[in-house]
Design an enzyme around this catalytic site. Structure first.
Site, PDB file in Angstrom:
ATOM      1  N   ASP A  55      -8.573  -6.188   1.155  1.00 50.45           N
ATOM      2  CA  ASP A  55      -7.864  -5.884  -0.106  1.00 50.45           C
ATOM      3  C   ASP A  55      -8.500  -6.667  -1.263  1.00 50.45           C
ATOM      4  OD1 ASP A  55      -4.570  -5.668   1.474  1.00 50.45           O
ATOM      5  OD2 ASP A  55      -6.122  -4.164   1.188  1.00 50.45           O
ATOM      6  N   ASP A  84      -8.277 -10.362   7.858  1.00 50.48           N
ATOM      7  CA  ASP A  84      -9.127  -9.204   7.565  1.00 50.48           C
ATOM      8  C   ASP A  84      -8.494  -8.335   6.478  1.00 50.48           C
ATOM      9  OD1 ASP A  84      -9.616  -6.215   7.937  1.00 50.48           O
ATOM     10  OD2 ASP A  84     -11.321  -7.107   8.943  1.00 50.48           O
ATOM     11  N   HIS A  92       0.844  -1.212   0.000  1.00 50.63           N
ATOM     12  CA  HIS A  92       0.000   0.000   0.000  1.00 50.63           C
ATOM     13  C   HIS A  92       0.867   1.245   0.000  1.00 50.63           C
ATOM     14  CE1 HIS A  92      -3.438  -2.528   0.505  1.00 50.63           C
ATOM     15  NE2 HIS A  92      -2.944  -3.070   1.588  1.00 50.63           N
ATOM     16  N   PHE A 101     -12.278  -6.480  11.696  1.00 52.06           N
ATOM     17  CA  PHE A 101     -12.872  -5.170  11.950  1.00 52.06           C
ATOM     18  C   PHE A 101     -14.236  -5.091  11.255  1.00 52.06           C
ATOM     19  CE2 PHE A 101      -8.658  -5.032  13.084  1.00 52.06           C
ATOM     20  CZ  PHE A 101      -7.803  -5.133  11.996  1.00 52.06           C
ATOM     21  N   ASP A 160     -16.713  -3.740   9.479  1.00 54.60           N
ATOM     22  CA  ASP A 160     -17.016  -2.558   8.650  1.00 54.60           C
ATOM     23  C   ASP A 160     -18.148  -2.905   7.693  1.00 54.60           C
ATOM     24  OD1 ASP A 160     -15.106  -2.740   5.646  1.00 54.60           O
ATOM     25  OD2 ASP A 160     -15.665  -4.369   6.994  1.00 54.60           O
TER      26      ASP A 160
HETATM   27  N1  LIG Z   1     -12.432  -4.630   7.832  1.00 55.68           N
HETATM   28  C1  LIG Z   1     -11.656  -3.643   7.360  1.00 55.68           C
HETATM   29  N2  LIG Z   1     -12.222  -2.445   7.116  1.00 55.68           N
HETATM   30  C2  LIG Z   1     -11.411  -1.468   6.641  1.00 55.68           C
HETATM   31  C3  LIG Z   1     -10.052  -1.629   6.399  1.00 55.68           C
HETATM   32  C4  LIG Z   1      -9.580  -0.370   5.942  1.00 55.68           C
HETATM   33  C5  LIG Z   1      -8.229   0.049   5.560  1.00 55.68           C
HETATM   34  N3  LIG Z   1      -7.184  -0.785   6.042  1.00 55.68           N
HETATM   35  C6  LIG Z   1      -6.259  -1.129   5.036  1.00 55.68           C
HETATM   36  C7  LIG Z   1      -5.323  -0.009   4.871  1.00 55.68           C
HETATM   37  C8  LIG Z   1      -4.100  -0.373   5.240  1.00 55.68           C
HETATM   38  C9  LIG Z   1      -4.064  -1.766   5.610  1.00 55.68           C
HETATM   39  O1  LIG Z   1      -3.169  -2.429   4.780  1.00 55.68           O
HETATM   40  C10 LIG Z   1      -5.436  -2.298   5.382  1.00 55.68           C
HETATM   41  O2  LIG Z   1      -5.439  -3.138   4.281  1.00 55.68           O
HETATM   42  C11 LIG Z   1     -10.662   0.479   5.898  1.00 55.68           C
HETATM   43  N4  LIG Z   1     -11.727  -0.207   6.316  1.00 55.68           N
HETATM   44  C12 LIG Z   1     -13.128   0.199   6.343  1.00 55.68           C
HETATM   45  O3  LIG Z   1     -13.662  -0.100   5.045  1.00 55.68           O
HETATM   46  C13 LIG Z   1     -14.630   0.894   4.703  1.00 55.68           C
HETATM   47  C14 LIG Z   1     -14.095   1.657   3.514  1.00 55.68           C
HETATM   48  O4  LIG Z   1     -14.131   0.790   2.388  1.00 55.68           O
HETATM   49  P1  LIG Z   1     -14.123   1.469   0.906  1.00 55.68           P
HETATM   50  O5  LIG Z   1     -15.403   2.315   0.846  1.00 55.68           O
HETATM   51  O6  LIG Z   1     -14.099   0.272  -0.031  1.00 55.68           O
HETATM   52  O7  LIG Z   1     -12.874   2.314   0.850  1.00 55.68           O
HETATM   53  C15 LIG Z   1     -14.764   1.792   5.917  1.00 55.68           C
HETATM   54  O8  LIG Z   1     -15.713   1.250   6.821  1.00 55.68           O
HETATM   55  C16 LIG Z   1     -13.377   1.671   6.531  1.00 55.68           C
HETATM   56  O9  LIG Z   1     -13.386   1.988   7.911  1.00 55.68           O
HETATM   57  C17 LIG Z   1      -9.476  -2.906   6.669  1.00 55.68           C
HETATM   58  O10 LIG Z   1      -8.277  -3.181   6.481  1.00 55.68           O
HETATM   59  N5  LIG Z   1     -10.327  -3.871   7.141  1.00 55.68           N
END
Ligand SMILES: Nc1nc2c(c(CN[C@H]3C=C[C@H](O)[C@@H]3O)cn2[C@@H]2O[C@H](COP(=O)(O)O)[C@@H](O)[C@H]2O)c(=O)[nH]1
EC number: 3.2.2.-
Length: 341
Positions: free
Chosen positions: A319, A314, A53, A237, A239
């Site tokens: 991703d 997760d 990333h 998490f 989401d």
């Molecule tokens: N379960 C889970 N939810 C996550 C993430 C992340 C960012 N983490 C990444 C960044 C650096 C690390 O390498 C992680 O890969 C954001 N979110 C949630 O997603 C939603 C946004 O989605 P979209 O609208 O498609 O962008 C929003 O609720 C946001 O809070 C995660 O990793 N896991």
């Protein structure tokens, strides 16, 4: 807090009493097998957070920890009414949407000399300044700008009062325990208190607090202040993207009534029974996938690149959802507008 279930306890209780969301055992196994093929690969390891990333900090210093803190403090509710009409941020020659639009805006601000990761700045930043910092390249602003401004002021003031303005000081008060850090965060910062009720019990998801601990572990590469002995107790998490990808992969199923509601784009309020079932069953589903994956790796004596925990699963699934956005078009995500995820 008395009688409050942990996220894992909450998820198990919800899954046992859910009426509109179901975990599919066969789907759980298929996802575990998909992940088994990746077990020794570059994704399922703490280093992937930086390697995969480009917007994430490459450093593992105090500034990087404070980048993670301000970003995860604002890490919520990026979905727009229509996917064609949404907030976009151009940075470094690329265009970012959703969560990544926030990271791009933070990095753009830093490049413009705006100290957005410093509590002494965001404790008193004005609404107009926040509008400028988070500005979109389209006519669709980032959702909940006023709430983001209020939360920045509130969180910045507390970080100054309790932790001399640096989240690293908060990390250093957690005795290298992920659980202690999680509870220190939710006790200190109100916007992280992702708790509600279900069937008369008080339940917690702590989505932003858990991802804050996970991203702190990642930015510190699991070393030094980030060497949390109990990091594997952090769950996925809850989401709005993980449920979508779990349904797409066949591990989670919705009742016809709920699916119809989601396909119509109906908004579910925070704490609504079906919204809680979606979040709780998704969390429990990832726990079951992790258990199944660990069983498979033992049985097949498969090499893994270090301990596989729910955080890495997760991250991988989130991703995966990003990379399969087009394929997943037919699967709705649930629309809840809130500051918790
Ligand atoms: N379960 C889970 N939810 C996550 C993430 C992340 C960012 N983490 C990444 C960044 C650096 C690390 O390498 C992680 O890969 C954001 N979110 C949630 O997603 C939603 C946004 O989605 P979209 O609208 O498609 O962008 C929003 O609720 C946001 O809070 C995660 O990793 N896991």
């Amino acid at each position: 807090m008395d009688g409050l279930l942990t996220p894992r306890e909450s998820a198990e209780f919800i899954a046992e009493n859910s009426r509109d969301v179901f975990i599919d055992g066969g789907g759980v196994r298929r996802v575990a097998e998909l992940l088994l093929a990746k077990a020794a690969g570059p994704e399922l390891r703490v280093g992937a957070w930086k390697a995969l990333h480009e917007l994430n900090p490459k450093a593992a210093d105090e500034a990087a920890v404070n980048w993670v803190f301000v970003t995860d403090t604002l890490n919520f509710s990026f979905w727009s009414e229509s996917d064609e009409h949404r907030c976009l941020v151009g940075y470094g020659g690329k265009t970012y949407s959703g969560y990544w639009s926030l990271c791009a805006a933070v990095n753009r601000a830093l490049d413009e000399g705006i100290p957005i990761t410093s509590a002494s700045y965001y404790a008193t930043v004005t609404l107009d300044e926040v509008r400028h910092i988070l500005r979109s390249d389209t006519d669709v602003p980032m959702p909940l700008i006023e709430e983001r401004h209020r939360i920045l002021n509130e969180t910045g003031k507390i970080l100054l009062e309790k932790f001399e303005g640096s989240f690293l000081n908060c990390v250093r008060k957690s005795d290298k325990s992920a659980q202690k850090l999680l509870h220190l965060v939710v006790e200190s910062f109100p916007s992280y208190r992702d708790v509600t009720q279900f069937e008369g019990k008080r339940i917690s998801f702590y989505k932003r607090a858990q991802i804050l601990v996970a991203d702190t572990w990642s930015v510190l590469e699991g070393k030094g202040d980030g060497c949390f002995k109990d990091i594997s107790r952090i769950t996925m998490f809850a989401d709005y993207r993980l449920p979508q990808v779990l349904v797409y992969l066949g591990a989670l199923k919705y009742s016809d009534e709920l699916l119809e509601k989601l396909l119509k784009g109906e908004v579910l309020s925070y704490g609504n029974r079906q919204e809680v079932e979606i979040r709780g069953c998704s969390l429990w589903c990832v726990e079951l996938i992790r258990d199944c994956l660990l069983e498979l790796t033992e049985k097949k004596d498969e090499k893994t690149s270090g301990e596989i925990n729910s955080i890495l699963l997760d991250y991988f699934l989130w991703d995966y959802a990003r990379d399969h956005r087009e394929d997943m078009k037919g699967i709705p995500f649930h629309r809840t507008r809130c500051i918790y995820y």
